[in-house]
Design a protein around this motif. Structure first.
Motif, PDB file in Angstrom:
ATOM      1  N   ASP A  27      -4.235  -2.917  -6.038  1.00 23.77           N
ATOM      2  CA  ASP A  27      -5.062  -2.732  -7.215  1.00 23.77           C
ATOM      3  C   ASP A  27      -4.280  -1.521  -7.964  1.00 23.77           C
ATOM      4  O   ASP A  27      -3.699  -0.689  -7.359  1.00 23.77           O
ATOM      5  CB  ASP A  27      -6.518  -2.100  -6.727  1.00 23.77           C
ATOM      6  N   ARG A  28      -4.567  -1.299  -9.262  1.00 23.98           N
ATOM      7  CA  ARG A  28      -3.885  -0.431 -10.158  1.00 23.98           C
ATOM      8  C   ARG A  28      -4.182   0.909  -9.737  1.00 23.98           C
ATOM      9  O   ARG A  28      -3.199   1.837  -9.752  1.00 23.98           O
ATOM     10  CB  ARG A  28      -4.220  -0.650 -11.476  1.00 23.98           C
ATOM     11  N   THR A  57      -9.761  -9.800  -3.254  1.00 22.98           N
ATOM     12  CA  THR A  57      -9.878  -8.846  -4.273  1.00 22.98           C
ATOM     13  C   THR A  57     -10.681  -7.829  -3.989  1.00 22.98           C
ATOM     14  O   THR A  57     -11.870  -7.964  -3.609  1.00 22.98           O
ATOM     15  CB  THR A  57     -10.035  -9.424  -5.720  1.00 22.98           C
ATOM     16  N   ILE A 108       3.947  -1.241  -0.940  1.00 23.66           N
ATOM     17  CA  ILE A 108       3.568  -2.700  -1.431  1.00 23.66           C
ATOM     18  C   ILE A 108       5.200  -3.458  -1.312  1.00 23.66           C
ATOM     19  O   ILE A 108       6.309  -2.729  -1.629  1.00 23.66           O
ATOM     20  CB  ILE A 108       3.207  -2.794  -3.050  1.00 23.66           C
ATOM     21  N   VAL A 142       0.458  -3.815 -10.703  1.00 24.57           N
ATOM     22  CA  VAL A 142       1.700  -4.478 -10.154  1.00 24.57           C
ATOM     23  C   VAL A 142       2.190  -5.334 -10.881  1.00 24.57           C
ATOM     24  O   VAL A 142       3.369  -5.724 -10.953  1.00 24.57           O
ATOM     25  CB  VAL A 142       1.338  -4.901  -8.869  1.00 24.57           C
ATOM     26  N   HIS A 143       1.717  -5.739 -12.170  1.00 26.24           N
ATOM     27  CA  HIS A 143       2.140  -6.660 -13.075  1.00 26.24           C
ATOM     28  C   HIS A 143       1.538  -6.564 -14.443  1.00 26.24           C
ATOM     29  O   HIS A 143       0.385  -6.224 -14.522  1.00 26.24           O
ATOM     30  CB  HIS A 143       2.257  -8.302 -12.525  1.00 26.24           C
ATOM     31  N   HIS A 158       2.648  -9.240  -2.170  1.00 31.06           N
ATOM     32  CA  HIS A 158       1.118  -9.345  -2.007  1.00 31.06           C
ATOM     33  C   HIS A 158       0.891  -8.170  -3.236  1.00 31.06           C
ATOM     34  O   HIS A 158       1.778  -7.651  -3.966  1.00 31.06           O
ATOM     35  CB  HIS A 158       0.865  -8.399  -0.621  1.00 31.06           C
ATOM     36  N   ARG A 159      -0.324  -7.837  -3.296  1.00 31.71           N
ATOM     37  CA  ARG A 159      -0.651  -6.924  -4.633  1.00 31.71           C
ATOM     38  C   ARG A 159      -1.468  -5.483  -4.260  1.00 31.71           C
ATOM     39  O   ARG A 159      -2.122  -5.658  -2.977  1.00 31.71           O
ATOM     40  CB  ARG A 159      -1.530  -7.758  -5.437  1.00 31.71           C
ATOM     41  N   LEU A 214       6.469 -10.418  -6.088  1.00 31.19           N
ATOM     42  CA  LEU A 214       5.509  -9.772  -5.469  1.00 31.19           C
ATOM     43  C   LEU A 214       5.175 -10.413  -4.097  1.00 31.19           C
ATOM     44  O   LEU A 214       4.888 -11.687  -4.041  1.00 31.19           O
ATOM     45  CB  LEU A 214       4.115  -9.344  -6.138  1.00 31.19           C
TER      46      LEU A 214
END
Length: 310
Positions: free
Chosen positions: A136-137, A233, A143, A105-106, A133-134, A131
């Protein structure tokens, strides 16, 4: 010397954060120094670091030398097209993207280019892009990204109040315990010597809560929906592992033999997908956006249904 006029979308942002976003690579200590010395002026006057900008303010930004840096990475045409085709919603200062698995996401931690950097390059006319929210890759799906500061602040308030809905589809290894609809287990983040970030259930961790619902059972696997009440997380992944059913394809939290069995069913990635997000906008309008399950995950379910399971 630059003279920047503050757009309405950035009204309310602190001057130090405004400068940090525009003076890439400049240490925060240097930004505070030029503010203290009065080298930065707002409407020709000195301001402190905590000053909140108003729409129409004119900010004088002095030239600031930075250490030699590698050129910022630029998203290629193929990557831009992928993200453009993944836009599910774009209105009222809110973007919802169906993020592909494998895209961070970043940028950071070895990743030079993430979703937010790509969007800023795609929409250079948008002065604000952050963003909400996030993900996971390795997680795909919906999103939310704010294109207005007012939308971001409203969404953050709604998130803290638990009024933002997030629903995921996940394939768990094994037989999900009957009646286990709620997992409440505190989570703690740990960083290994290698730098890898891991999360574990720990009484000293932060309170965490996830709601699960069984959607379909297979031999050796269970398709579930997961709604995180808190936003820690790796929360869904670790809570699934905690009840003895780690997610299929999870290289961090599932045993190798489990992932090997799912690879034989065609699974090449983590089976976790953000299927729906819902929230309200600052004006009160309700928005609910769905992201269809990717074809590579649908095909795994089809294989399980055909074979009866693992």
């Amino acid at each position: 010397m630059q003279f920047l006029t503050v757009p309405e979308e950035l009204a309310g942002q602190r001057i130090d954060n405004f400068l940090q976003a525009r003076l890439k690579g400049v240490p925060r200590s240097r930004i505070y120094r030029i503010l203290r010395k009065g080298e930065v002026r707002v409407n020709k006057g000195r301001v402190k670091a905590e000053y909140r900008l108003q729409a129409g303010d004119v900010v004088r930004v002095p030239p600031v030398r930075t250490a030699a840096q590698a050129p910022a990475p630029v998203a290629g045409d193929q990557l831009r097209r992928l993200v453009e085709q993944s836009i599910l919603y774009d209105a009222d200062g809110l973007l919802v993207i169906d993020k592909p698995a494998g895209l961070a996401v970043h940028g950071g931690s070895g990743v030079r280019l993430g979703l937010i950097e790509i969007l800023r390059q795609m929409f250079p006319q948008s002065p604000f892009m952050e963003l909400v929210h996030r993900l996971d890759r390795d997680t795909s799906g919906a999103i939310m990204v704010a294109r207005k500061r007012s939308v971001l602040l409203h969404a953050q308030t709604e998130l803290r109040a638990g009024r933002v809905g997030k629903s995921y589809l996940a394939l768990a290894a094994g037989k999900w315990p009957r009646g286990r609809r709620l997992v409440e287990a505190p989570l703690r983040k740990n960083t290994l010597k290698s730098g890898e970030r891991m999360v574990s259930v720990d009484p000293s961790g932060k309170d965490s809560e996830t709601r699960f619902q069984v959607l379909e059972r297979f031999r050796g696997a269970t398709l579930v929906s997961a709604e995180p009440v808190t936003g820690r997380t790796h929360q869904i992944r670790v809570h699934a592992q905690f009840v003895g059913c780690p997610l299929a394809g999870d290289a961090k939290y599932a045993p190798d033999e489990v992932n090997c069995a799912f690879r034989e069913q065609g699974l090449k990635r983590l089976f976790l997908h953000s299927a729906r997000v819902s929230c309200s906008l600052p004006g009160g309008e309700k928005v609910s956006i769905e992201a269809a399950l990717p074809e590579e995950l649908e095909s795994v379910l089809a294989a399980l249904r055909e074979s009866g399971g693992l």
